[in-house]
Scaffold this motif. Structure first.
Motif, mmCIF file in Angstrom:
data_model
loop_
_atom_site.group_PDB
_atom_site.id
_atom_site.type_symbol
_atom_site.label_atom_id
_atom_site.label_comp_id
_atom_site.label_asym_id
_atom_site.label_seq_id
_atom_site.Cartn_x
_atom_site.Cartn_y
_atom_site.Cartn_z
ATOM 1 N N ASN A 129 -14.935 -5.817 -21.085
ATOM 2 C CA ASN A 129 -16.235 -5.134 -21.274
ATOM 3 C C ASN A 129 -17.263 -5.578 -20.231
ATOM 4 N N TYR A 130 -16.816 -5.614 -18.982
ATOM 5 C CA TYR A 130 -17.710 -5.955 -17.877
ATOM 6 C C TYR A 130 -18.345 -7.341 -18.069
ATOM 7 N N PHE A 131 -17.516 -8.306 -18.422
ATOM 8 C CA PHE A 131 -17.980 -9.695 -18.599
ATOM 9 C C PHE A 131 -19.130 -9.770 -19.608
ATOM 10 N N SER A 132 -18.932 -9.101 -20.755
ATOM 11 C CA SER A 132 -20.010 -9.047 -21.754
ATOM 12 C C SER A 132 -20.322 -10.411 -22.351
ATOM 13 N N GLN B 234 -25.195 -18.265 -6.992
ATOM 14 C CA GLN B 234 -23.909 -17.627 -6.708
ATOM 15 C C GLN B 234 -23.343 -16.947 -7.962
ATOM 16 N N LEU B 235 -23.576 -17.536 -9.125
ATOM 17 C CA LEU B 235 -23.111 -16.919 -10.368
ATOM 18 C C LEU B 235 -23.826 -15.599 -10.638
ATOM 19 N N SER B 236 -25.147 -15.585 -10.453
ATOM 20 C CA SER B 236 -25.899 -14.344 -10.691
ATOM 21 C C SER B 236 -25.487 -13.257 -9.716
ATOM 22 N N ASN B 237 -25.240 -13.621 -8.451
ATOM 23 C CA ASN B 237 -24.774 -12.640 -7.471
ATOM 24 C C ASN B 237 -23.372 -12.138 -7.805
ATOM 25 N N PHE B 238 -22.531 -13.053 -8.273
ATOM 26 C CA PHE B 238 -21.154 -12.688 -8.601
ATOM 27 C C PHE B 238 -21.101 -11.705 -9.757
ATOM 28 N N ILE B 239 -21.830 -12.017 -10.845
ATOM 29 C CA ILE B 239 -21.751 -11.164 -12.029
ATOM 30 C C ILE B 239 -22.354 -9.797 -11.754
ATOM 31 N N ALA B 240 -23.403 -9.744 -10.936
ATOM 32 C CA ALA B 240 -23.992 -8.451 -10.572
ATOM 33 C C ALA B 240 -23.029 -7.651 -9.707
ATOM 34 N N ASN B 241 -22.280 -8.334 -8.865
ATOM 35 C CA ASN B 241 -21.339 -7.668 -7.968
ATOM 36 C C ASN B 241 -20.145 -7.096 -8.722
ATOM 37 N N ASP C 110 -18.452 -3.177 -9.544
ATOM 38 C CA ASP C 110 -17.209 -2.903 -8.828
ATOM 39 C C ASP C 110 -16.184 -2.314 -9.789
ATOM 40 N N PRO C 111 -15.718 -1.085 -9.583
ATOM 41 C CA PRO C 111 -14.743 -0.472 -10.496
ATOM 42 C C PRO C 111 -13.398 -1.194 -10.525
ATOM 43 N N GLN C 112 -13.090 -1.987 -9.509
ATOM 44 C CA GLN C 112 -11.829 -2.725 -9.499
ATOM 45 C C GLN C 112 -11.760 -3.744 -10.638
ATOM 46 N N PHE C 113 -12.924 -4.215 -11.087
ATOM 47 C CA PHE C 113 -12.957 -5.240 -12.128
ATOM 48 C C PHE C 113 -13.220 -4.656 -13.514
ATOM 49 N N ALA C 114 -13.298 -3.343 -13.618
ATOM 50 C CA ALA C 114 -13.680 -2.719 -14.883
ATOM 51 C C ALA C 114 -12.598 -2.840 -15.944
ATOM 52 N N ALA C 115 -11.328 -2.717 -15.552
ATOM 53 C CA ALA C 115 -10.236 -2.683 -16.533
ATOM 54 C C ALA C 115 -9.530 -4.024 -16.701
ATOM 55 N N LEU C 116 -10.055 -5.075 -16.109
ATOM 56 C CA LEU C 116 -9.393 -6.382 -16.206
ATOM 57 C C LEU C 116 -9.584 -6.965 -17.600
ATOM 58 N N CYS C 117 -8.535 -7.633 -18.095
ATOM 59 C CA CYS C 117 -8.601 -8.163 -19.459
ATOM 60 C C CYS C 117 -8.300 -9.650 -19.554
ATOM 61 N N ASN C 118 -8.003 -10.311 -18.444
ATOM 62 C CA ASN C 118 -7.792 -11.760 -18.502
ATOM 63 C C ASN C 118 -8.220 -12.402 -17.194
ATOM 64 N N LEU C 119 -8.408 -13.701 -17.244
ATOM 65 C CA LEU C 119 -8.964 -14.436 -16.111
ATOM 66 C C LEU C 119 -7.996 -14.503 -14.938
ATOM 67 N N GLY C 120 -6.686 -14.489 -15.227
ATOM 68 C CA GLY C 120 -5.704 -14.495 -14.147
ATOM 69 C C GLY C 120 -5.811 -13.258 -13.279
ATOM 70 N N ASP C 121 -6.054 -12.093 -13.910
ATOM 71 C CA ASP C 121 -6.229 -10.858 -13.152
ATOM 72 C C ASP C 121 -7.499 -10.904 -12.307
ATOM 73 N N LEU D 110 -13.647 -15.758 -1.049
ATOM 74 C CA LEU D 110 -14.301 -16.416 0.089
ATOM 75 C C LEU D 110 -15.814 -16.264 0.021
ATOM 76 N N VAL D 111 -16.266 -15.153 -0.534
ATOM 77 C CA VAL D 111 -17.711 -14.920 -0.666
ATOM 78 C C VAL D 111 -18.285 -15.777 -1.788
ATOM 79 N N PHE D 112 -17.574 -15.787 -2.928
ATOM 80 C CA PHE D 112 -18.026 -16.563 -4.090
ATOM 81 C C PHE D 112 -17.082 -17.751 -4.267
ATOM 82 N N LEU D 113 -17.132 -18.640 -3.325
ATOM 83 C CA LEU D 113 -16.185 -19.754 -3.277
ATOM 84 C C LEU D 113 -16.300 -20.663 -4.496
#
Length: 211
Positions: A62-65, A94-101, A105-116, A128-131
């Motif tokens: 749910n988009y990191f709800s 960096q966390l605020s930039n990451f979560i907003a990004n 991003d539609p690539q992260f919309a359907a992810l359901c676990n941290l490994g993905d 590399l951007v959010f090291l």
């Protein structure tokens, strides 16, 4: 469920009247939940519970709800050997930039676990951007395995190092623990190969008989 019944455990006449809903919710469901919470508190320490809470806020569904930057920062401070003071000071931004990004991003919309999430970050170059964020995700993925391995090792130690073996050396105990913990893997090795390996380690008075 709205039927009025006498309160269980009291005399039939003059007892307090309650509904079936109250009986099943308060006297059964809530008690089971309380017992489960007590068992969890007895099983896991306060530190372990806090650690699990910090990891759970990284759930990508749910988009990191459930995302909570304070808990993620707390996770970094708990493992300060992996994060310097300068990195901890840069982590909130960096966390605020990451979560907003990732929420855009539609690539992260359907992810359901941290490994993905980790896999997708590597494929998209976001690791590399959010090291620092990627390092926290790596830590969150490794911690449950490492914790379980440690608990298994301590449980196995009680079996291996008994009162009759209390003088065994560290190296011998280490080797015995590895064989005991990974017995599923060692069971696939042919016993004949083990005998040959043991025989060839040094010259012995007699030859071990083949199986």
């Amino acid at each position: 469920m709205d039927e009025i019944i006498p309160h269980r455990g009291y005399k039939k006449y003059g007892a307090e009247l309650i509904t079936n809903m109250h009986h099943y919710r308060v006297e059964i469901f809530n008690q089971v939940v309380d017992l489960t919470i007590q068992e969890m508190d007895n099983r896991f320490s306060k530190a372990s519970t806090e650690l699990l809470g910090c990891i759970s806020c990284l759930d990508p569904r749910n988009y990191f709800s459930r995302f909570n930057d304070d808990q993620v920062i707390r996770l970094a401070t708990l493992y300060h050997e992996y994060f310097s003071a300068n990195e901890c000071s840069r982590l909130p931004l960096q966390l605020s930039n990451f979560i907003a990004n990732v929420r855009c991003d539609p690539q992260f919309a359907a992810l359901c676990n941290l490994g993905d999430v980790a896999t997708k970050m590597v494929k998209s170059g976001k690791h590399l951007v959010f090291l620092l964020v990627y390092r926290i995700i790596e830590l969150a993925l490794v911690l449950p395995v490492a914790t379980a391995s440690v608990e298994r090792a301590f449980s196995a130690m009680k079996t291996i190092k008994t009162d009759l073996r209390n003088r065994m050396g560290d190296e011998w105990m280490n080797d015995s623990l590895i064989v005991y913990i990974e017995k599923g893997l060692f069971s696939t090795i042919d016993n004949e190969k083990i005998l040959q390996r043991f025989q060839s380690m040094r010259t012995r008075r007699i030859q071990l008989p083949p199986l």
